[in-house]
Design a protein around this motif. Structure first.
Motif, PDB file in Angstrom:
ATOM      1  N   ARG A 154     -25.043  20.724   4.132  1.00 23.91           N
ATOM      2  CA  ARG A 154     -25.291  19.425   4.764  1.00 23.91           C
ATOM      3  C   ARG A 154     -24.694  18.316   3.898  1.00 23.91           C
ATOM      4  N   THR A 155     -24.260  17.228   4.569  1.00 24.58           N
ATOM      5  CA  THR A 155     -23.637  16.096   3.872  1.00 24.58           C
ATOM      6  C   THR A 155     -24.646  14.948   3.780  1.00 24.58           C
ATOM      7  N   PHE A 156     -24.694  14.334   2.598  1.00 27.79           N
ATOM      8  CA  PHE A 156     -25.599  13.219   2.332  1.00 27.79           C
ATOM      9  C   PHE A 156     -24.807  12.081   1.687  1.00 27.79           C
ATOM     10  N   ARG A 157     -25.356  10.872   1.801  1.00 33.39           N
ATOM     11  CA  ARG A 157     -24.749   9.699   1.153  1.00 33.39           C
ATOM     12  C   ARG A 157     -25.812   8.952   0.359  1.00 33.39           C
ATOM     13  N   THR A 158     -25.357   8.368  -0.743  1.00 37.51           N
ATOM     14  CA  THR A 158     -26.242   7.527  -1.558  1.00 37.51           C
ATOM     15  C   THR A 158     -25.395   6.495  -2.295  1.00 37.51           C
ATOM     16  N   MET A 159     -26.041   5.494  -2.833  1.00 35.28           N
ATOM     17  CA  MET A 159     -25.380   4.462  -3.639  1.00 35.28           C
ATOM     18  C   MET A 159     -25.846   4.638  -5.077  1.00 35.28           C
ATOM     19  N   LEU A 160     -24.883   4.723  -6.005  1.00 38.35           N
ATOM     20  CA  LEU A 160     -25.205   4.898  -7.425  1.00 38.35           C
ATOM     21  C   LEU A 160     -24.546   3.787  -8.241  1.00 38.35           C
ATOM     22  N   GLY A 161     -25.122   3.508  -9.372  1.00 33.91           N
ATOM     23  CA  GLY A 161     -24.578   2.496 -10.278  1.00 33.91           C
ATOM     24  C   GLY A 161     -23.477   3.035 -11.169  1.00 33.91           C
ATOM     25  N   HIS A 162     -23.226   4.340 -11.129  1.00 31.65           N
ATOM     26  CA  HIS A 162     -22.187   4.951 -11.971  1.00 31.65           C
ATOM     27  C   HIS A 162     -21.442   6.004 -11.149  1.00 31.65           C
ATOM     28  N   ASN A 163     -20.278   6.397 -11.639  1.00 30.33           N
ATOM     29  CA  ASN A 163     -19.498   7.447 -10.984  1.00 30.33           C
ATOM     30  C   ASN A 163     -20.085   8.793 -11.425  1.00 30.33           C
ATOM     31  N   PRO A 164     -20.547   9.613 -10.478  1.00 35.83           N
ATOM     32  CA  PRO A 164     -21.230  10.848 -10.866  1.00 35.83           C
ATOM     33  C   PRO A 164     -20.281  11.980 -11.295  1.00 35.83           C
ATOM     34  N   GLY A 165     -18.998  11.853 -11.028  1.00 39.07           N
ATOM     35  CA  GLY A 165     -18.073  12.947 -11.348  1.00 39.07           C
ATOM     36  C   GLY A 165     -18.051  13.961 -10.210  1.00 39.07           C
ATOM     37  N   ASN A 166     -17.825  15.265 -10.535  1.00 41.36           N
ATOM     38  CA  ASN A 166     -17.709  16.310  -9.506  1.00 41.36           C
ATOM     39  C   ASN A 166     -19.057  16.841  -9.024  1.00 41.36           C
ATOM     40  N   ARG A 167     -20.070  16.737  -9.857  1.00 39.29           N
ATOM     41  CA  ARG A 167     -21.396  17.271  -9.508  1.00 39.29           C
ATOM     42  C   ARG A 167     -22.432  16.164  -9.652  1.00 39.29           C
ATOM     43  N   LEU A 168     -23.448  16.230  -8.776  1.00 45.23           N
ATOM     44  CA  LEU A 168     -24.521  15.240  -8.770  1.00 45.23           C
ATOM     45  C   LEU A 168     -25.848  15.954  -8.880  1.00 45.23           C
ATOM     46  N   ARG A 169     -26.664  15.511  -9.814  1.00 48.24           N
ATOM     47  CA  ARG A 169     -27.992  16.097  -9.976  1.00 48.24           C
ATOM     48  C   ARG A 169     -28.882  15.570  -8.861  1.00 48.24           C
ATOM     49  N   VAL A 170     -29.549  16.476  -8.119  1.00 51.82           N
ATOM     50  CA  VAL A 170     -30.428  16.106  -7.006  1.00 51.82           C
ATOM     51  C   VAL A 170     -31.786  16.771  -7.185  1.00 51.82           C
ATOM     52  N   ARG A 171     -32.799  16.154  -6.633  1.00 59.03           N
ATOM     53  CA  ARG A 171     -34.133  16.738  -6.622  1.00 59.03           C
ATOM     54  C   ARG A 171     -34.401  17.198  -5.214  1.00 59.03           C
ATOM     55  N   VAL A 172     -34.763  18.465  -5.077  1.00 63.73           N
ATOM     56  CA  VAL A 172     -35.024  19.070  -3.775  1.00 63.73           C
ATOM     57  C   VAL A 172     -36.531  19.262  -3.643  1.00 63.73           C
ATOM     58  N   THR A 173     -37.084  18.782  -2.535  1.00 64.40           N
ATOM     59  CA  THR A 173     -38.503  18.942  -2.262  1.00 64.40           C
ATOM     60  C   THR A 173     -38.657  19.781  -1.000  1.00 64.40           C
ATOM     61  N   ILE A 174     -39.500  20.802  -1.103  1.00 63.67           N
ATOM     62  CA  ILE A 174     -39.724  21.692   0.037  1.00 63.67           C
ATOM     63  C   ILE A 174     -41.156  21.485   0.514  1.00 63.67           C
ATOM     64  N   ASN A 175     -41.306  21.213   1.815  1.00 65.85           N
ATOM     65  CA  ASN A 175     -42.603  21.042   2.452  1.00 65.85           C
ATOM     66  C   ASN A 175     -42.753  22.064   3.574  1.00 65.85           C
ATOM     67  N   PRO A 176     -43.839  22.804   3.606  1.00 67.74           N
ATOM     68  CA  PRO A 176     -44.033  23.705   4.725  1.00 67.74           C
ATOM     69  C   PRO A 176     -44.380  22.920   5.988  1.00 67.74           C
TER      70      PRO A 176
END
Length: 170
Positions: A147-169
């Motif tokens: 899936r594709t997501f968009r966000t606005m960051l204050g810095h250039n993240p490079g090739n990889r972006l650290r994300v937090r994944v939350t799973i809800n049943p």
């Protein structure tokens, strides 16, 4: 009574288990598809000194109301009038000479301004505005789990972006 205690205990255990299973989160990385810099244009004021040479006239005035000149001129005019006049006209000539001498003396002794000229450097502040582009952040598009997501960051993240994944049943 045992039935009520057992039901309460079972309800507490189920609520605790449901609370633990309600959400789980972890950190991972996502692949950055695009990181586009976002700029904003700002106006910057740069005050500057503008100077030029200017001729300035100064006047210094002596405080003199002409009294001394009036008195001295009156005396001199009276003496001259007295010497010029003859007979009965001598008195008239003396008075006329004193008046004329007083007027001339007053005019001559009144202060005339003492003028001097000087060149001075005159400066004033002038506002100079310029526009500048300023980096506001990065519009980042990333993919995670197909899936594709968009966000606005204050810095250039490079090739990889650290994300937090939350799973809800559900």
């Amino acid at each position: 009574m045992n039935k009520t205690i057992a039901t309460g205990w079972l309800t507490g255990v189920l609520c605790t288990w449901a609370g633990m299973a309600s959400a789980a989160s972890f950190s991972t990385t996502a692949r950055v598809v695009r990181a586009t810099p976002v700029y904003q244009t700002i106006e910057i004021n740069e005050p500057q000194q503008k100077c030029h040479d200017e001729t300035v006239v100064y006047e210094k005035s002596k405080r003199n109301d002409g009294t001394a000149g009036t008195v001295l001129g009156g005396i001199i005019g009276g003496v001259l009038g007295h010497q010029i006049g003859k007979g009965r006209g001598r008195t008239v000539a003396t008075i006329a000479g004193a008046v004329a001498g007083g007027v001339i003396g007053n005019h001559a002794s009144r202060s005339k301004p003492d003028r001097s000229r000087r060149t001075e450097r005159v400066c004033r502040t002038v506002n100079r505005y310029r526009e500048e582009r300023q980096l506001n952040g990065y519009d980042v598009t990333y993919r995670y789990q197909g899936r594709t997501f968009r966000t606005m960051l204050g810095h250039n993240p490079g090739n990889r972006l650290r994300v937090r994944v939350t799973i809800n049943p559900r």
